[in-house]
Write a protein that holds these residues in place. Structure first.
Motif, short mmCIF file in Angstrom:
data_model
loop_
_atom_site.label_atom_id
_atom_site.label_comp_id
_atom_site.label_asym_id
_atom_site.label_seq_id
_atom_site.Cartn_x
_atom_site.Cartn_y
_atom_site.Cartn_z
N ILE A 325 35.12 43.95 49.59
CA ILE A 325 36.21 44.43 48.74
C ILE A 325 36.82 43.33 47.89
O ILE A 325 37.79 43.57 47.18
N TYR A 326 36.25 42.12 47.92
CA TYR A 326 36.83 41.01 47.19
C TYR A 326 35.96 40.62 46.00
O TYR A 326 34.78 40.31 46.18
N PRO A 327 36.52 40.62 44.79
CA PRO A 327 35.73 40.18 43.63
C PRO A 327 35.53 38.67 43.66
O PRO A 327 36.38 37.93 44.15
N GLN A 328 34.41 38.23 43.12
CA GLN A 328 34.12 36.80 43.05
C GLN A 328 34.33 36.24 41.65
O GLN A 328 34.34 35.03 41.46
N LYS A 329 34.47 37.14 40.66
CA LYS A 329 34.66 36.71 39.28
C LYS A 329 35.78 37.52 38.63
O LYS A 329 36.13 38.61 39.11
N ASP A 330 36.32 36.99 37.52
CA ASP A 330 37.34 37.73 36.79
C ASP A 330 36.68 38.58 35.70
O ASP A 330 35.47 38.50 35.46
N GLN A 331 37.48 39.40 35.03
CA GLN A 331 36.93 40.35 34.06
C GLN A 331 36.23 39.65 32.90
O GLN A 331 35.21 40.14 32.39
N GLU A 332 36.73 38.50 32.48
CA GLU A 332 36.12 37.80 31.35
C GLU A 332 34.74 37.28 31.70
O GLU A 332 33.79 37.40 30.91
N ASP A 333 34.60 36.70 32.91
CA ASP A 333 33.29 36.19 33.35
C ASP A 333 32.29 37.33 33.52
O ASP A 333 31.11 37.18 33.20
N ILE A 334 32.75 38.46 34.04
CA ILE A 334 31.85 39.61 34.23
C ILE A 334 31.34 40.10 32.88
O ILE A 334 30.16 40.40 32.72
N LEU A 335 32.25 40.17 31.90
CA LEU A 335 31.84 40.62 30.57
C LEU A 335 30.82 39.66 29.95
O LEU A 335 29.86 40.07 29.32
N GLU A 336 31.05 38.38 30.17
CA GLU A 336 30.16 37.39 29.57
C GLU A 336 28.78 37.39 30.22
O GLU A 336 27.76 37.35 29.55
N GLU A 337 28.75 37.48 31.55
CA GLU A 337 27.48 37.41 32.28
C GLU A 337 26.76 38.75 32.34
O GLU A 337 25.55 38.80 32.56
N LYS A 338 27.51 39.84 32.17
CA LYS A 338 26.95 41.20 32.31
C LYS A 338 26.29 41.40 33.67
O LYS A 338 25.29 42.08 33.80
N LYS A 339 26.86 40.76 34.70
CA LYS A 339 26.41 40.94 36.07
C LYS A 339 27.62 41.18 36.95
O LYS A 339 28.67 40.56 36.76
N ALA A 340 27.46 42.06 37.94
CA ALA A 340 28.59 42.38 38.81
C ALA A 340 28.10 42.94 40.13
O ALA A 340 27.08 43.64 40.17
N ASN A 341 28.83 42.62 41.20
CA ASN A 341 28.53 43.27 42.48
C ASN A 341 29.24 44.62 42.53
O ASN A 341 29.89 45.03 41.56
N ASP A 342 29.13 45.30 43.63
CA ASP A 342 29.67 46.67 43.74
C ASP A 342 31.15 46.73 43.38
O ASP A 342 31.58 47.56 42.57
N THR A 343 31.94 45.86 44.00
CA THR A 343 33.38 45.88 43.79
C THR A 343 33.73 45.48 42.37
O THR A 343 34.58 46.11 41.71
N GLU A 344 33.10 44.44 41.85
CA GLU A 344 33.38 43.98 40.49
C GLU A 344 33.06 45.05 39.46
O GLU A 344 33.78 45.22 38.47
N LYS A 345 32.00 45.79 39.70
CA LYS A 345 31.61 46.84 38.77
C LYS A 345 32.69 47.91 38.67
O LYS A 345 33.08 48.33 37.57
N ASN A 346 33.21 48.35 39.79
CA ASN A 346 34.23 49.39 39.77
C ASN A 346 35.59 48.86 39.32
O ASN A 346 36.35 49.60 38.68
N LEU A 347 35.90 47.61 39.60
CA LEU A 347 37.14 47.04 39.08
C LEU A 347 37.07 46.88 37.56
O LEU A 347 38.08 47.05 36.86
N MET A 348 35.88 46.57 37.04
CA MET A 348 35.71 46.52 35.59
C MET A 348 35.90 47.91 34.98
O MET A 348 36.53 48.06 33.93
N LEU A 349 35.37 48.92 35.64
CA LEU A 349 35.58 50.28 35.15
C LEU A 349 37.06 50.63 35.18
O LEU A 349 37.57 51.26 34.25
N MET A 350 37.76 50.21 36.21
CA MET A 350 39.19 50.49 36.32
C MET A 350 39.96 49.88 35.15
O MET A 350 40.78 50.56 34.50
#
Length: 651
Positions: A325-350
Motif C-alpha cells: 500500500i506504499y508508493p515508492q515514487k511521486d506523481q512526477e517520477d511516475i509520469l516521467e518513467e511511465k512505470k508504476a506498481n499496483d498502488t502507484e497506478k491507482n494513486l495516479m488515477l486518483m
C-alpha cells in the motif's frame, strides 16, 4: 511496513543510545540434534500419507540494542523425508525485506545412520528481488528417504514496527511450532492471532537474561503442537486464511522520562498514511493537469471523463514489480518513467480524476490471494493494494486500473473481496464490495463432421463475456496467436488436434466481449470396433477426473464469483451410420452449482446429433460442512462427461 516521521525515530534511537541496552538470546534447540524417534521414523502415524513432516519449527524475535537498535530474527527447523515426493522439500527459499540482511545460514543433512553432510556455499544462491523482497535459496544435495533436513538462519534488520509474522501450519504436518518474542523492555507491541478458533496456540512466559540490568526479564512464547498439513486444494483463495498465525505491530515506546505512542487506533494510522505516504497524490501537479487537459474535453460528462482517464492509466503505465500500500515514487517520477506498481497506478488515477474535478478516494484491500483482512484490528500490514472509490454522476464506483484486461466498471477478480478500508482524514470506515450476478459467461459452439474412420473436422466459435473475455484476452496475450491459445489451452488434453485456420490478426485487448472462430482437425478421436463408432460428444469443457479428491475438508470451497460455461456441438454422422440409443438428459443441481447435459438428434436432419453441456456456479462459497455435497455431485458430473454414444453402421 508502518511509517513514522524522522523526528520520532531519532528520538527513540537517541534515548536508546543513552541506555546502551543489550540482551542475550539463548539457543532454543541444539543444532544437529535429532530425536531417535524421528531419525528412525518411516511413517507418520497421524497421517500415513504424509511424504514429509516438520519435526520442529522455532522462530525467535530478538529486538535489542547493542551498538545500534536492530531486530534479529532466528529460525531453526528440521524436516523429515518419508517418501519420494517429500524430496521436494530439499529446495528451501528464504524471503526477506530488501533492506534486511541474512547474517547467518547453516544447513545440513542428517542420515538415519547418523552421518551429517553440510550444505556448501555452492548450493546456496541469491535470486532476483521480487518487488521489495529478496530471496535466498538453498538446495540439499543427495537427499534420501529417511533423511532429516536441518536449516538455521538469522536475519538482521532495523524495522521495529512490524516484526516477522509467524505461521504455525505448513503444507506438511508439523509436530512442534513455536514463536518466541524477546523484546527489549519499554517496547510495547500489539499482538494479533489469526485462524486459531480451535485454540491451538498456547501462550506462556519465561525469563531471558538481560546482561545490562543483570536480571532475568520476561519473554513471550507462542506454541502449537501436532498440526495437520494445510494443503492447497481447488477453489481456495489463499491458504493464509486457514493457517494459524501471529503478528506483531508496535504500539508504543515507554521509558522513564520518555513516552511515544505509535498506534492509537485505525483512524490515526489512516491519517498518517494520508499525510506521510499519499500526500504527494493529494493534489495534481502541473504536469498531471496538462496531461488531463489533453485527454478530456469540456463537452464530456463525468462518466465519459472517468472512462477516458481509467483507460489511459490502465494502458499507458508499464507494470513495475512491487506491491503493498506504499508508493515508492511521486506523481512526477511516475509520469516521467511511465512505470508504476499496483498502488502507484491507482494513486495516479486518483490524482488525474481529481484534476478533472471528479471525486476519488483511496481504499485499502487485501486481495483474494493475500488473505482476509480483519476490520477489528488496526494492522495496515493486512492490506496489499489500493483501489479507488469514485463518484461518477452521484453514483459511487470502485476502480482498479492495475489489470490490463479489465474494462471500465469492472474490478479484477483478485480485488473481489469482502470489504475495503476507506482512507479518509478523520472519517476512516469500511465499505462492502458487492459481488453479485453472473460475472463470467463462456460459450463454445462447434459444427463437426465425423468420418467413418473416427476422425473429426470442423469449426468452433467462441463467445466470452465479462471475466470470460478478460481471461481469453490474457491468454491470447501470453500465447501471441489464437491457434496457439486453442492448441495449448482449450485442446491441450486432446491428442492429434490441429488448428487449420484461425484469426491470425486477432490481438489481445481489454473488452467486455471476446469473439473469434477457428477450424480444426482431430485425428483418431472416436474409437472403431467392428462396424461401431464409440464417440464422446463433449471434448472441450468436460472433466476427466474429480478435482475434489480429499476425503474431508476443513475449510470452505471458495468459487470466487458466479460464472457459466456452455459447450454445444453438432455432429454430422458419416453416411450409413446412426446412433443406436440416445442417453437420457442429466441434470445435477445443488445450492452451489447446476449442471445439465443433453444429447439429442436434430429434428430437421436425422444425420446430425446435438450435444449441449452447461455448468453454472450459483453461489460464492460452499461451507466445509457441505464439502461432501460438492465432492459427490462433482463426481456425478465427471461421470456424465464420460458418456459415450454408439454409432452403428447400417441402422
Amino acid at each position: 511496513m508502518i511509517f513514522f516521521n524522522r523526528t520520532q525515530i531519532t528520538a527513540v534511537l537517541l534515548f536508546l543510545f543513552s541506555l546502551m541496552f543489550f540482551v542475550y538470546a539463548e539457543d532454543i534447540k541444539e543444532y544437529g540434534e535429532v530425536s531417535p524417534e524421528y531419525l528412525n521414523m518411516t511413517v507418520y502415524p497421524e497421517d500415513t500419507s504424509a511424504a514429509a513432516i516438520r519435526i520442529f519449527d522455532i522462530g525467535l524475535i530478538d529486538l535489542r540494542y547493542e551498538s545500534r537498535l536492530e531486530v534479529v530474527f532466528t529460525r531453526h527447523f528440521q524436516t523429515k523425508i518419508l517418501k519420494e515426493k517429500g524430496k521436494e522439500h530439499a529446495n528451501v527459499a528464504i524471503s526477506y525485506w530488501h533492506k534486511d540482511h541474512v547474517t547467518e545460514l547453516d544447513a545440513q543433512i542428517i542420515y538415519p545412520d547418523g552421518r551429517k553432510i553440510k550444505v556448501e556455499k555452492d548450493n546456496i544462491f541469491d535470486e532476483a528481488e521480487k518487488g521489495r523482497y529478496k530471496v535466498k535459496k538453498l538446495t540439499f544435495p543427495n537427499v534420501e528417504i529417511g533423511a532429516v533436513l536441518e536449516v538455521k538462519y538469522e536475519i538482521t534488520g532495523k524495522d521495529i514496527y512490524e516484526l516477522e509474522p509467524w505461521y504455525f501450519h505448513q503444507s506438511i504436518p508439523v509436530i512442534e511450532s513455536e514463536m518466541i518474542a524477546q523484546i527489549t523492555p519499554g517496547f510495547i507491541y500489539m499482538v494479533k492471532k489469526e485462524n486459531d478458533s480451535n485454540r491451538l496456540i498456547v501462550e506462556s512466559k519465561d525469563k531471558y537474561y538481560n546482561r545490562f540490568s543483570q536480571k532475568w526479564d520476561e519473554r513471550y512464547r507462542y506454541k502449537a503442537e501436532n498440526l495437520p498439513a494445510i494443503k492447497n486444494e481447488p477453489y481456495i483463495s489463499s491458504l493464509k486464511n486457514y493457517k494459524a498465525n501471529i503478528n506483531f505491530q508496535i504500539e508504543s515506546v515507554q521509558f522513564p522520562g520518555y513516552y511515544q505512542v505509535f498506534i492509537k487506533d485505525l483512524q490515526t494510522l489512516c491519517n498518517r498514511l494520508l499525510e506521510e505516504q499519499y500526500d504527494d497524490f493529494k493534489k495534481p501537479g502541473s504536469k498531471v493537469k496538462e496531461l488531463v487537459e489533453s485527454l478530456v474535453t469540456s463537452d464530456m460528462n463525468t462518466e465519459q471523463k472517468s472512462k477516458v482517464l481509467f483507460e489511459y492509466v490502465r494502458d499507458n503505465f508499464d507494470y513495475k514489480s512491487g506491491s503493498g500500500i506504499y508508493p515508492q515514487k511521486d506523481q512526477e517520477d511516475i509520469l516521467e518513467e511511465k512505470k508504476a506498481n499496483d498502488t502507484e497506478k491507482n494513486l495516479m488515477l486518483m490524482v488525474m480524476l481529481r484534476a478533472a474535478d471528479i471525486e476519488a478516494k483511496p481504499l485499502l484491500i487485501s486481495t483474494t490471494d493475500h488473505g482476509l483482512a480483519n476490520p477489528e484490528i488496526p494492522f495496515l500490514s493486512q492490506y496489499n493494494r489500493v483501489i479507488l472509490l469514485v463518484n461518477v454522476g452521484n453514483n459511487h464506483y470502485l476502480f482498479d486500473a492495475r489489470d490490463p484486461w479489465i474494462t471500465y466498471g469492472q474490478l479484477p477478480p483478485t480485488s473481489l473481496v469482502k470489504n475495503a478500508l476507506l482512507v479518509e482524514k478523520d472519517n476512516a470506515s469500511f465499505l462492502d464490495i458487492p459481488n453479485v450476478g453472473l460475472r463470467s459467461i463462456s460459450i463454445i459452439e462447434s459444427n463437426l463432421i465425423l468420418s467413418g474412420s473416427g476422425k473429426l473436422q470442423g469449426s468452433s466459435q467462441i463467445l466470452a463475456i465479462g471475466y470470460g473475455s478478460r481471461d481469453y484476452n490474457s491468454d491470447l496475450y501470453e500465447h501471441k496467436k489464437m491457434d496457439k491459445l486453442v492448441q495449448e489451452e482449450l485442446a491441450a488434453h486432446l491428442d492429434n488436434f490441429t488448428v487449420t485456420e484461425s484469426d491470425s490478426n486477432l490481438k489481445a485487448a481489454p473488452s467486455d466481449t471476446f469473439r473469434t472462430a477457428f477450424s480444426f482437425e482431430l485425428g483418431d478421436y472416436a474409437e472403431l470396433i467392428d462396424d461401431e463408432i464409440y464417440l464422446k460428444p463433449g471434448f472441450y469443457l468436460g472433466r476427466n477426473k474429480n478435482i475434489f479428491i480429499s476425503e474431508k475438508r476443513v475449510f470452505p470451497v471458495e468459487f470466487g464469483y458466479k460464472r457459466k460455461t456452455i459447450e454445444t456441438n453438432y455432429y454430422t454422422l458419416p453416411a450409413g451410420y446412426a446412433v443406436t440409443e440416445f442417453p437420457e438428459e442429466v441434470i445435477i443441481e445443488n445450492k452451489y452449482f447446476r449442471y445439465q447435459r443433453t444429447i439429442i438428434p436434430v429434428q430437421q436432419n436425422p444425420m446430425i446429433v446435438g450435444f449441449a453441456r452447461q455448468f453454472e456456479i450459483k453461489e460464492l462459497v460452499a461451507p466445509a460442512e457441505d464439502y461432501s455435497i460438492v465432492k459427490n455431485d462433482y463426481a456425478k458430473i465427471v461421470d456424465a462427461d464420460q458418456e459415450i454414444i454408439i454409432i452403428k453402421k447400417g441402422k
